[in-house]
Structures are given as C-alpha cells and as structure tokens.
Write an enzyme that holds these catalytic residues in place. Sequence first.
Site, PDB file in Angstrom:
ATOM      1  N   PRO A 253       0.804  -1.242  -0.075  1.00 47.04           N
ATOM      2  CA  PRO A 253      -0.024   0.076  -0.067  1.00 47.04           C
ATOM      3  C   PRO A 253       0.852   1.361  -0.162  1.00 47.04           C
ATOM      4  CG  PRO A 253       0.054  -1.007   2.350  1.00 47.04           C
ATOM      5  CD  PRO A 253       0.780  -1.879   1.221  1.00 47.04           C
TER       6      PRO A 253
ATOM      7  N   CYS B 245       9.675  -9.705   4.425  1.00 47.20           N
ATOM      8  CA  CYS B 245       9.139  -9.588   5.600  1.00 47.20           C
ATOM      9  C   CYS B 245       9.064 -11.149   6.202  1.00 47.20           C
ATOM     10  CB  CYS B 245       8.042  -8.829   6.059  1.00 47.20           C
ATOM     11  SG  CYS B 245       6.521  -9.443   5.344  1.00 47.20           S
TER      12      CYS B 245
HETATM   13  C1  LIG Z   1       5.020  -6.818   0.769  1.00 48.61           C
HETATM   14  S1  LIG Z   1       3.847  -6.239  -0.323  1.00 48.61           S
HETATM   15  C2  LIG Z   1       4.586  -4.608  -0.724  1.00 48.61           C
HETATM   16  C3  LIG Z   1       4.445  -3.654   0.638  1.00 48.61           C
HETATM   17  C4  LIG Z   1       4.771  -2.120   0.191  1.00 48.61           C
HETATM   18  N1  LIG Z   1       6.169  -2.177  -0.525  1.00 48.61           N
HETATM   19  C5  LIG Z   1       4.675  -1.531   1.560  1.00 48.61           C
HETATM   20  O1  LIG Z   1       5.716  -1.024   1.979  1.00 48.61           O
HETATM   21  O2  LIG Z   1       3.729  -0.731   1.609  1.00 48.61           O
HETATM   22  C6  LIG Z   1       4.086  -6.912  -1.818  1.00 48.61           C
HETATM   23  C7  LIG Z   1       2.963  -6.382  -2.884  1.00 48.61           C
HETATM   24  O3  LIG Z   1       3.634  -7.133  -4.027  1.00 48.61           O
HETATM   25  C8  LIG Z   1       2.410  -7.196  -5.014  1.00 48.61           C
HETATM   26  N2  LIG Z   1       2.802  -8.184  -6.050  1.00 48.61           N
HETATM   27  C9  LIG Z   1       2.599  -9.534  -6.018  1.00 48.61           C
HETATM   28  N3  LIG Z   1       3.169 -10.089  -6.943  1.00 48.61           N
HETATM   29  C10 LIG Z   1       3.647  -9.075  -7.812  1.00 48.61           C
HETATM   30  C11 LIG Z   1       4.061  -8.776  -9.281  1.00 48.61           C
HETATM   31  N4  LIG Z   1       4.293 -10.215  -9.862  1.00 48.61           N
HETATM   32  N5  LIG Z   1       4.308  -7.776  -9.576  1.00 48.61           N
HETATM   33  C12 LIG Z   1       4.197  -6.629  -8.868  1.00 48.61           C
HETATM   34  N6  LIG Z   1       3.493  -6.660  -7.516  1.00 48.61           N
HETATM   35  C13 LIG Z   1       3.359  -7.971  -7.174  1.00 48.61           C
HETATM   36  C14 LIG Z   1       1.530  -7.489  -4.203  1.00 48.61           C
HETATM   37  O4  LIG Z   1       0.215  -6.867  -4.765  1.00 48.61           O
HETATM   38  C15 LIG Z   1       1.854  -6.799  -2.739  1.00 48.61           C
HETATM   39  O5  LIG Z   1       1.154  -5.528  -2.719  1.00 48.61           O
END
Ligand SMILES: C[S@@+](CC[C@H](N)C(=O)[O-])C[C@H]1O[C@@H](n2cnc3c(N)ncnc32)[C@H](O)[C@@H]1O
Length: 498
Positions: free
Chosen positions: A135, A254
């Site tokens: 987010p 994480c």
């Molecule tokens: C750990 S969360 C990111 C948290 C964010 N960086 C923060 O600090 O608020 C991982 C994110 O990767 C996204 N995601 C999953 N597969 C992905 C892909 N193939 N390409 C881009 N985003 C992806 C998910 O929707 C999720 O929002």
Amino acid sequence: MSARKRRGSPRPSPVEAQNDALQRFLPLVSAEELPLLLAELQRPVSQALRANPLKVADPAQALGAWAAAYGWETSPVPYCPTGWWVHQAARPISQTLEHQLGHYYIQDAASMLPVELFTPHNGEPPLTLDLAASPGGKTTHLISRSGDQGLVLANDSSQSRIHALRLVLHTWGSVNHAVTCFAGERFGAWFPETFDRVLLDAPCSMQNLRSTESHPMRAISPRERDSLSVRQRNLLISAFQALKTGGEVVYATCTLSPEEDEGVLDELLRRFPGAVEIVDLSRRLPAPAPGLSSDGQRDFDPAVQRAARLWPHRFGTSGFFSALIQKRAPVAAPEGGPPARSLTREGMAPLPAARVRDLALRQGERYGFPLETVLENCNLELWQKGPQVWAVPRAFLSRFGDLPHESIGLPLGTDTPDGFQPGHDWVSRFFDQHRSGREILDAAQSAAWLRGEDLPGTPQHFAHGEAAVVVDEQGRFLGLGKAVTGRLRNMRPRRLAG
Ligand SMILES: C[S@@+](CC[C@H](N)C(=O)[O-])C[C@H]1O[C@@H](n2cnc3c(N)ncnc32)[C@H](O)[C@@H]1O
C-alpha cells in the site's frame, strides 16, 4: 475446495503458525543467540512511526512536540533518522490530526531499513522504481529520501491494492510520482538499464515470527513457499535488468524463510556472474545481522552473508530481510517494448499557458501562494482531466509519457461552477506557502469542524463560493471550506470524517 476443508481439519491459528515457523528456524539460530530470540518473542513489539520531511521541517523537534501533546514515550530507530518507536501512548498514534494530515506514517521499524540502505544521491535527482509498492509505506520513504525530486514510479500488479497506494501517496503530499499496475516481471524487458534505484519489497510468506492483530501469521505449505521463491527470483531478475549499470537495487522481504531470502540472492549471483555486487551491510547497521551461509541443506554463495537478516532479537523488530545490490555491468534482458496509451487518449490535455498564468495570479492574490515558483522548483506541469487540474511530473512526461498509468502527480484543484476549488492534498503539502485566505477556528469550532460539521455564519473575508484555508488556534491545517450563504461548508475529504 481445499483438501484441508474437505477433511474438515481446522487451519492452524496464528499462534500455531508462529510456533511452526519457530521450530523450522531454530536450527538456523546459534546456541548463544537462541535464548535471546526466545526472550525477545515474549515481548510485544512496539509500534513505530516515520516522520514526513515534506511536511515537517524538523522531524526530531516535531516528534518532541507530538510526544508532549499526546503523552508518548518514544525512542529512536537507530538506522532511520526519521523513525521512532512509540512504546507508550496516552493518545494512540493512529488517532491524531498529524497522522490524518500525513505528517507521519505508521510503519513497523524493520520496514524502515530497506529504503535507508540506498546511497544518498548527489547530482541529478534519482529515477526510482518501486516494483511491488502497495500500500505504499516504503514508497513514501523513497519519496522522503529523494526530497520528492526526480521520479518514483510506484507499481503493483494487484488492481485491488492500487486505490490504497494512491491514497497513501496523496496523503504524503508527493508530487513527483506515478502509479502503474503491471506484473513487475515485465519491467526488465520494457525498461532495461533505466532506473538509478529499484526497490523490490517482494510478496512473501510473512514468516516473521511476530503475529499481530493487523498482521497475523499464517501457515505456509512447502509448495506455496517454492512458488513464492520462483516469483521473487523472477521479480529480482526483472528489477536488476531495469537498473542502470552503477545503480542500486534493494531486495527486501518480511520473512525469515531462507528460500525467499538468501536463496533468491544466491540465484541472482548465479544468473549474472560478475555483474552483481552484494554490498556488505555490517558497518551500516548498529550491530551485525549477517545473512545465512547455508539453509542446512545447501550452502549459499558467501556474498549473501553481506545482507541483513533481522532476527527479531537483533533490533527488537519483526523478522525481516534486506540486501543492497549494486550493478557492476550491463546484463542481457528480453526484448519487448512497454504498452503505450497517450495522455490525450486518457482524456488529459496540457493547460494552456494563459490559463496557468491566470491560476497563478489568483492563487497569489488569494492565498499568497507562489504557484509558478512551486511548479518550477518541483519540475511540474499542469494538465487538465475533466474538471480536475493535475500537477504532473515532467520527469514522467519526458521518460514514460505514453505508459498507461493509474495516476500521475497530485491534483492541484477542480473547476466548479463557483470557480476554482484548490485540492485538499495539494494545500496540505504546501500549507506553509498558503499565507493568506485563512479562517482561524477556536477550540470548540475546530472540534466540530473535525467531526465534519459546517461552520455557521457567513464568513466575512470570502466572496460567495470562495475557498478558505481553515486552521486551528495552533496554526494547523484543518482542511478547506467553501463560503456559501449562511455558513462555511466543510470540504474535508470524506475519508477523513470521524
Ligand atoms: C510486501 S507487499 C509490498 C508492501 C509495500 N512495499 C509497502 O511497503 O507498503 C508485496 C506487494 O507485491 C505485490 N505483488 C505480488 N506479485 C507481484 C508482481 N508479480 N508484480 C508486482 N507486484 C506484485 C502485491 O500485490 C503486494 O502489494
């Protein structure tokens, strides 16, 4: 229906999931450290916040003022100059005006590490890609680190998470960003050798040994873990291809699962021999927190030990992993250009110069706001989309002009039948430079205003339909009001009502 549901066996609870993960990780922790880890897991993890230098001139001073006003007991996060733990709070950190205004972001202290790892830029402001951004917590940190200069391209593949990302960036007050929604695996082919910095905060199994109400731990099957590590590897390869030679990627998760951490770095080193430099973080942290040499079954390239593995007892955080990677040489990338859709097809048009001058004149007269100077200093152009006027980063227009996007920049305001109404997030970001056109409310009026009520009585200093910058007796921004017959209409965004 899953086999588990068919058989009627219950899902492991978050506590069971945490215990399972702990059992799996125990062989990876040394005999001396084990008691420290077990003791740490008995302690609740404190909440933490990161101040917004775009809105808060002196974060340490502001923290002191908030702590005094809201009865907070705080201590600094050692590796993040704008981060503090809040151990005790008479007023919860999620329930203050400053939180609503984006003066700080609530973030686990471990998550403040990755963005701090980028080397400070000198010279040209950086072109940054946040490959998995929603987010947006770390995106706001990237924006803070670059002073909202250059450009942060914030991407996430999940359409349902884009709204939250946009909201977080608008509340933070960022102007030099764009939001896109693509699979991150595509960027290496679309934009090879393009970005100065790439953050990959990868989707992961979240086996971080801290189960909280907002982030409960869940059990992960070996199959799920394997498929996550394949996705992480492909995303990291794409991030590395999209990086300029000489640039930096930060890889973060994480989770403490070695397959998703050191294992992914090990694969990058094998894939691009001679091009990948994993930077030694031992001196960048308050205490050593090296990566693993082995997961018990296979030995990793020794270079992966230069990464940071944050077992919870190292710095009193949730489990976390981070690595700083430099690109020493160009690497092969698949061919294939990005999709294109012009801004005109998106219904956007540049604002004619005469209209920009007119807006600047009125903003200057009414609010003392130096619109043209701000546009120049922040490298922005004004574009119209329907009734809305947007401040759009020139860095996006010149490099990615045709890339389909979810949003770019920040709304300056909206044309209404009563004239131009400034945007809440714009005024909130540049509040100090709106020196006039203010309406000051006393304590009782401020409380009513924050509940979403209008202010009774026709305001003296405003023409009908004009916008007032509403402030409390302490000079804090409370939102915008619109002067109408018999009252000042409360224009605070509905998302802030409460
Ligand atoms: C750990 S969360 C990111 C948290 C964010 N960086 C923060 O600090 O608020 C991982 C994110 O990767 C996204 N995601 C999953 N597969 C992905 C892909 N193939 N390409 C881009 N985003 C992806 C998910 O929707 C999720 O929002």
